[in-house]
Design a protein around this motif. Structure first.
Motif, short mmCIF file in Angstrom:
data_model
loop_
_atom_site.label_atom_id
_atom_site.label_comp_id
_atom_site.label_asym_id
_atom_site.label_seq_id
_atom_site.Cartn_x
_atom_site.Cartn_y
_atom_site.Cartn_z
N LYS A 64 -8.10 5.60 -5.63
CA LYS A 64 -7.23 6.49 -6.40
C LYS A 64 -7.51 6.35 -7.92
O LYS A 64 -8.15 5.39 -8.35
CB LYS A 64 -5.76 6.18 -6.09
N SER B 7 -1.99 9.76 6.43
CA SER B 7 -0.88 8.85 6.13
C SER B 7 0.48 9.55 6.08
O SER B 7 1.47 9.04 6.63
CB SER B 7 -1.15 8.14 4.80
N SER C 100 0.23 5.95 -4.28
CA SER C 100 -0.74 5.04 -3.68
C SER C 100 -1.62 4.48 -4.79
O SER C 100 -2.08 5.23 -5.66
CB SER C 100 -1.63 5.78 -2.68
N ALA D 28 0.76 10.46 -4.02
CA ALA D 28 -0.42 9.59 -3.98
C ALA D 28 -1.55 10.08 -4.87
O ALA D 28 -2.32 9.28 -5.41
CB ALA D 28 -0.92 9.45 -2.54
N HIS D 29 -1.66 11.39 -5.05
CA HIS D 29 -2.76 11.95 -5.83
C HIS D 29 -2.40 12.19 -7.29
O HIS D 29 -3.24 12.66 -8.05
CB HIS D 29 -3.19 13.31 -5.26
N TYR E 21 -11.99 17.11 2.83
CA TYR E 21 -10.69 16.52 2.55
C TYR E 21 -9.74 17.67 2.30
O TYR E 21 -9.84 18.30 1.27
CB TYR E 21 -10.87 15.65 1.31
N ASP F 219 5.23 12.77 -1.68
CA ASP F 219 4.01 11.98 -1.58
C ASP F 219 3.21 12.33 -2.82
O ASP F 219 2.61 13.40 -2.92
CB ASP F 219 3.25 12.35 -0.29
N GLY G 160 -2.42 -0.91 -2.64
CA GLY G 160 -1.12 -1.01 -3.28
C GLY G 160 -0.41 0.32 -3.29
O GLY G 160 -1.01 1.36 -3.00
N THR H 137 -2.73 17.43 4.14
CA THR H 137 -2.59 16.14 3.48
C THR H 137 -3.42 15.11 4.22
O THR H 137 -3.98 15.38 5.27
CB THR H 137 -1.10 15.72 3.43
N PHE H 138 -3.47 13.93 3.64
CA PHE H 138 -4.13 12.80 4.28
C PHE H 138 -3.27 12.35 5.47
O PHE H 138 -2.05 12.49 5.44
CB PHE H 138 -4.29 11.68 3.25
N MET I 246 6.50 8.58 -3.90
CA MET I 246 5.60 7.50 -3.50
C MET I 246 4.26 7.67 -4.18
O MET I 246 3.73 8.78 -4.27
CB MET I 246 5.40 7.56 -1.98
N ASN J 187 0.85 -1.20 0.00
CA ASN J 187 0.00 0.00 0.00
C ASN J 187 0.88 1.24 0.00
O ASN J 187 2.10 1.15 0.17
CB ASN J 187 -0.96 -0.01 1.21
N GLY J 188 0.26 2.38 -0.19
CA GLY J 188 1.01 3.63 -0.28
C GLY J 188 1.66 4.01 1.04
O GLY J 188 2.77 4.55 1.06
N HIS J 189 0.96 3.74 2.12
CA HIS J 189 1.51 4.11 3.42
C HIS J 189 2.82 3.38 3.70
O HIS J 189 3.82 4.00 4.11
CB HIS J 189 0.49 3.84 4.54
C1 LIG Z 1 -4.05 7.59 -0.15
C2 LIG Z 1 -2.96 8.42 0.38
C3 LIG Z 1 -1.87 7.88 1.09
C4 LIG Z 1 -1.81 6.46 1.58
O1 LIG Z 1 -1.92 5.51 0.61
P1 LIG Z 1 -2.57 4.09 0.94
O2 LIG Z 1 -2.36 3.34 -0.34
O3 LIG Z 1 -4.02 4.31 1.25
O4 LIG Z 1 -1.84 3.49 2.07
C5 LIG Z 1 -0.82 8.72 1.45
N1 LIG Z 1 -0.86 10.02 1.15
C6 LIG Z 1 -1.89 10.59 0.51
C7 LIG Z 1 -1.86 12.06 0.20
C8 LIG Z 1 -3.00 9.82 0.13
O5 LIG Z 1 -4.04 10.39 -0.46
#
Ligand SMILES: *Cc1c(COP(=O)(O)O)cnc(C)c1O
Length: 369
Positions: free
Chosen positions: A184, A86, A179, A157-158, A313, A155, A191, A83-84, A177, A59-61
């Motif tokens: 997503k 995580s 996510s 992720a987005h 969010y 990060d 993942g 941010t989220f 990184m 996962n992303g985390h």
């Molecule tokens: C979704 C997200 C993560 C974590 O990813 P996961 O795959 O859910 O563990 C980290 N940072 C941001 C900004 C996210 O939106």
């Protein structure tokens, strides 16, 4: 009951295609531990992003935590509170101290003009976020990092699938990184990935996600278990074929939102970033309660009463989290704080129709008619 509109909905490839993709897993009995699908997906992602190394993770985390460990960060890490959970949790869980830098009011990413005043002799890295898919000021951040000898871990992720001036977003910083969570733009159910530009770091991440084993008899570092399994990778291979289609479907919705909210009193939206190929991941609106005539929470309730689900969010900003109170200094970040109190993310996913998007806008703009 009337049809409800969720804030997000996972993309599903045709079921037949997934079944076809996982059939070889049945034949081989190889379910996880870097099998064929894992290899196929990382190769496909390297090609798509034009990067040399893509480490796939559970996962992303865990991708974030593993990236921090691979770079052997210590002490303080400058990051964004907008941010989220995580991002900040990964820093704290890695034994590092987050130092919160405020964001730019234009694109909500870390404000490079406020980074240098936060650097101390204990600072080891900068962890910015391409929030909502808005790409950070990567040039300014790189300059500061170089000057002070700091690592940069994005990060992203987005931001999967995005490019800035023709360069894939995964190319920036020491590591990026992604996510691939179900919600997503591109997903592997759960993942994540770390994009590396050097083989040593890639090998290190590969070992760290597999109990620190370089080989079964050679364990050099303290690692956990953060491997992506074959079923996740197979979902990724299917979804990758629909990435352009899914992004196009989101784009059509975003165009409706942009047209309808442009210049409306009390509502502001992000400007499109020049030179950026967007993935249309999220559509945040910012409500100025004085001008709009109702506040963000009231608007969210109103929409919900009509079957439309939105998300605050990100609220609260991570430097407001209860679990950090008294743990370390929480730098005030007034821009992030105000935004977190005014922002609302609207429904956006592949398959949301133009008609639904127009209806959402009608309800939001009702009182402005
Ligand atoms: C979704 C997200 C993560 C974590 O990813 P996961 O795959 O859910 O563990 C980290 N940072 C941001 C900004 C996210 O939106």
């Amino acid at each position: 009951m009337k049809k409800q509109i969720p804030v997000t909905r996972s993309f599903m490839p045709p079921m037949e295609e997934y079944i076809q993709e996982i059939a070889p897993i049945w034949d081989s009995h190889w379910l996880t531990n870097m099998g064929i699908k894992h290899r196929e997906l990382s190769d496909a992602l390297c090609k798509l992003m034009r990067v040399e190394y893509v480490a796939l993770l559970a996962n992303g985390h865990m991708a974030l935590e593993t990236a921090f460990q691979a770079l052997q960060l210590t002490g303080e890490v400058i990051t964004t509170p907008f941010t989220f959970a995580s991002t900040t949790q990964a820093i704290v869980r890695s034994g590092l101290t987050p130092v919160f830098c405020d964001i730019s009011p234009d694109d909500f990413t870390m404000d490079p003009a406020k980074i240098e005043e936060l650097i101390t002799p204990r600072t080891s890295a900068i962890v910015p976020v391409h929030v909502y898919g808005n790409i950070c000021n990567v040039d300014a951040i790189e300059k500061i990092a170089k000057k002070h000898g700091l690592k940069v871990i994005y990060d992203a992720a987005h931001a999967f699938g995005e490019e800035k001036d023709g360069i894939n977003v995964g190319s920036f910083g020491d590591l990026s990184m992604f996510s691939f969570h179900a919600t997503k733009v591109f997903h592997t159910i759960e993942g994540g990935a770390v994009i590396c530009h050097d083989s040593q770091i890639f090998d290190r991440i590969s070992a760290l996600k597999n109990f620190g084993q370089c080989s079964p008899e050679n364990v050099q570092e303290i690692g956990g278990n953060a491997k992506m399994n074959e079923f996740q990778a197979a979902m990724g291979l299917c979804n990758l074929r629909y990435l352009d289609e899914a992004i196009f479907s989101r784009k059509e919705v975003v165009e409706v939102y942009r047209r309808r909210f442009n210049g409306k009193d009390g509502i502001s939206i992000c400007r499109e970033q020049s030179g950026v190929k967007s993935n249309y991941a999220y559509f945040p609106i910012v409500i100025d309660p004085g001008q709009f005539g109702m506040d963000r929470d009231q608007l969210q309730e109103k929409l919900q009463s009509r079957g439309i689900f939105t998300r605050k969010y990100f609220y609260p900003a991570t430097n407001q989290f209860k679990c950090y109170q008294g743990m370390f200094e929480l730098q005030p970040t007034p821009v992030a704080k105000e935004l977190s109190e005014q922002v609302l993310v609207l429904p956006l996913y592949a398959g949301l129709t133009i008609g639904e998007a127009e209806k959402i806008c009608d309800i939001i703009l009702e009182k402005n008619k």
